[in-house]
Scaffold this motif. Structure first.
Motif, PDB file in Angstrom:
ATOM      1  N   TYR A   1       4.753   0.746  13.901  1.00 44.98           N
ATOM      2  CA  TYR A   1       5.008  -0.702  13.909  1.00 44.98           C
ATOM      3  C   TYR A   1       3.702  -1.477  13.793  1.00 44.98           C
ATOM      4  CZ  TYR A   1       5.412  -5.306  16.056  1.00 44.98           C
ATOM      5  OH  TYR A   1       5.281  -6.655  16.328  1.00 44.98           O
ATOM      6  N   GLN A   2       2.701  -1.094  14.564  1.00 41.10           N
ATOM      7  CA  GLN A   2       1.420  -1.800  14.536  1.00 41.10           C
ATOM      8  C   GLN A   2       0.750  -1.686  13.167  1.00 41.10           C
ATOM      9  OE1 GLN A   2      -0.210   0.181  18.133  1.00 41.10           O
ATOM     10  NE2 GLN A   2      -0.607  -1.899  18.886  1.00 41.10           N
ATOM     11  N   ALA A   3       0.821  -0.499  12.566  1.00 43.49           N
ATOM     12  CA  ALA A   3       0.206  -0.302  11.253  1.00 43.49           C
ATOM     13  C   ALA A   3       0.912  -1.146  10.187  1.00 43.49           C
ATOM     14  CB  ALA A   3       0.253   1.181  10.881  1.00 43.49           C
TER      15      ALA A   3
ATOM     16  N   SER B   1       0.827  -1.203   0.000  1.00 42.76           N
ATOM     17  CA  SER B   1       0.000   0.000   0.000  1.00 42.76           C
ATOM     18  C   SER B   1       0.863   1.255   0.000  1.00 42.76           C
ATOM     19  CB  SER B   1      -0.904   0.010   1.227  1.00 42.76           C
ATOM     20  OG  SER B   1      -0.139   0.233   2.399  1.00 42.76           O
ATOM     21  N   SER B   2       0.279   2.366  -0.418  1.00 45.01           N
ATOM     22  CA  SER B   2       1.030   3.622  -0.427  1.00 45.01           C
ATOM     23  C   SER B   2       1.440   4.018   0.980  1.00 45.01           C
ATOM     24  CB  SER B   2       0.192   4.731  -1.077  1.00 45.01           C
ATOM     25  OG  SER B   2      -1.044   4.886  -0.411  1.00 45.01           O
ATOM     26  N   GLU B   3       0.601   3.684   1.971  1.00 44.42           N
ATOM     27  CA  GLU B   3       0.929   4.017   3.359  1.00 44.42           C
ATOM     28  C   GLU B   3       2.160   3.246   3.822  1.00 44.42           C
ATOM     29  OE1 GLU B   3      -3.292   4.940   2.597  1.00 44.42           O
ATOM     30  OE2 GLU B   3      -2.103   3.122   2.321  1.00 44.42           O
ATOM     31  N   LEU B   4       2.203   1.955   3.511  1.00 44.03           N
ATOM     32  CA  LEU B   4       3.371   1.162   3.901  1.00 44.03           C
ATOM     33  C   LEU B   4       4.610   1.652   3.166  1.00 44.03           C
ATOM     34  CD1 LEU B   4       3.666  -2.615   4.535  1.00 44.03           C
ATOM     35  CD2 LEU B   4       5.302  -1.516   2.995  1.00 44.03           C
TER      36      LEU B   4
ATOM     37  N   LEU C   1       5.337   4.600   2.076  1.00 47.93           N
ATOM     38  CA  LEU C   1       5.795   5.865   2.636  1.00 47.93           C
ATOM     39  C   LEU C   1       6.519   5.645   3.964  1.00 47.93           C
ATOM     40  CD1 LEU C   1       5.910   8.948   2.520  1.00 47.93           C
ATOM     41  CD2 LEU C   1       3.666   9.004   3.663  1.00 47.93           C
ATOM     42  N   ALA C   2       5.938   4.807   4.826  1.00 48.21           N
ATOM     43  CA  ALA C   2       6.549   4.559   6.136  1.00 48.21           C
ATOM     44  C   ALA C   2       7.913   3.897   5.987  1.00 48.21           C
ATOM     45  CB  ALA C   2       5.623   3.685   6.985  1.00 48.21           C
ATOM     46  N   VAL C   3       8.010   2.908   5.104  1.00 48.17           N
ATOM     47  CA  VAL C   3       9.273   2.193   4.926  1.00 48.17           C
ATOM     48  C   VAL C   3      10.321   3.105   4.297  1.00 48.17           C
ATOM     49  CG1 VAL C   3      10.398   0.325   3.656  1.00 48.17           C
ATOM     50  CG2 VAL C   3       8.241  -0.100   4.868  1.00 48.17           C
ATOM     51  N   ARG C   4       9.927   3.876   3.300  1.00 46.60           N
ATOM     52  CA  ARG C   4      10.901   4.782   2.676  1.00 46.60           C
ATOM     53  C   ARG C   4      11.384   5.836   3.666  1.00 46.60           C
ATOM     54  NH1 ARG C   4      11.133   3.801  -2.782  1.00 46.60           N
ATOM     55  NH2 ARG C   4       9.409   2.542  -3.612  1.00 46.60           N
TER      56      ARG C   4
END
Length: 264
Positions: free
Chosen positions: A142-144, A104-107, A109-112
């Motif tokens: 982390y939970q997300a 997902s775009s949310e994941l 963004l968080a990882v980048r």
């Protein structure tokens, strides 16, 4: 081989002190005076330029390891390769990477945002392989991440290190079967990964595997400490090929279930 031993010693110390403290108890149960032989270790990473599989493999390639099998885990959005050291009785190395662009775009963004915190040279020193988490992370993120991808959450929280070592069951003096190992561990209070059955694989595919469920370990997030799944211990028995040599690869269907040893 001295450099190989040194690297694996560092990986082992990090694994037992930070990710899987119960490994010492497993050793006491299984070794019976004979040193346990490590079949392989597994490492996790993100397939971004700074942290991709090739960057993780580079220290092993420098020691003489060669790439062997390739594996795809479509449901988990993972790609993996394993590496072997020709002519030596050295552990195999199984490296997987999360295909971030398929998430997902949310994941993404968080990882980048996490990986962007790394200097370009951060992975040049081989010690990064057992360096832990090199980025800031709060528990909510982390939970997300874990909700979408357990793999992403685990890697975000723990960073770099072996998520498991693997006992070579063929070399054990007191047990001949993976099921016997499971029974002894269960009696000692360990939880066995039952996803896909307690013994994954069969003699027909030349490999049987099982694993404990991951230890719960304390991790320091930017907003406090939390207990989350850490590392686990795997057990593998290899069967001979028609030419009499033992199969050295991995079985995707079994490995897929072994990944779930770190599920909450």
């Amino acid at each position: 081989m001295n450099r190989v031993h040194t690297l694996f010693d560092h990986l082992w110390q990090n694994y037992t002190s930070r990710l899987c403290p119960s490994a010492a108890k497993v050793h006491a149960l299984l070794e019976e005076g004979h040193p346990l032989q490590n079949d392989h270790i597994a490492l996790r990473t993100f397939n971004l330029p700074k942290t991709g599989l090739d960057r993780m493999a580079a220290p092993f390639i420098a020691l003489g390891y060669e790439p062997k099998g390739e594996y795809y885990f479509e449901g988990k959005k993972l790609y993996a390769r394993h590496f072997e050291l020709p002519g030596e009785e050295a552990p195999k190395v199984f490296i997987s990477e999360l295909m971030v662009g398929r998430c997902s775009s949310e994941l993404q963004l968080a990882v980048r945002n996490m990986v962007d915190q790394l200097d370009d040279s951060a992975l040049d020193d081989h010690a990064f392989l057992y360096s832990g988490r090199p980025w800031q992370l709060d528990f909510e993120t982390y939970q997300a991440l874990s909700k979408e991808s357990e793999y992403a959450g685990w890697l975000a929280a723990h960073g770099f290190g072996a998520n498991h070592f693997t006992v070579n069951v063929n070399q054990l003096s007191t047990f001949e079967e993976v099921k016997q190992v499971n029974d002894a561990l269960r009696e000692a209070g360990f939880a066995i990964n039952m996803s896909g059955g307690e013994v994954k694989g069969s003699p027909d595919v030349r490999l049987e595997q099982s694993s404990t469920m991951a230890d719960k370990v304390s991790v320091t997030f930017s907003d406090g400490n939390q207990q989350i799944p850490g590392g686990f211990y795997e057990f593998a028995k290899r069967y001979p090929l028609p030419d009499g040599t033992l199969y050295q690869g991995f079985v995707e269907a079994s490995a897929d279930k072994i990944f779930e040893s770190t599920d909450s």
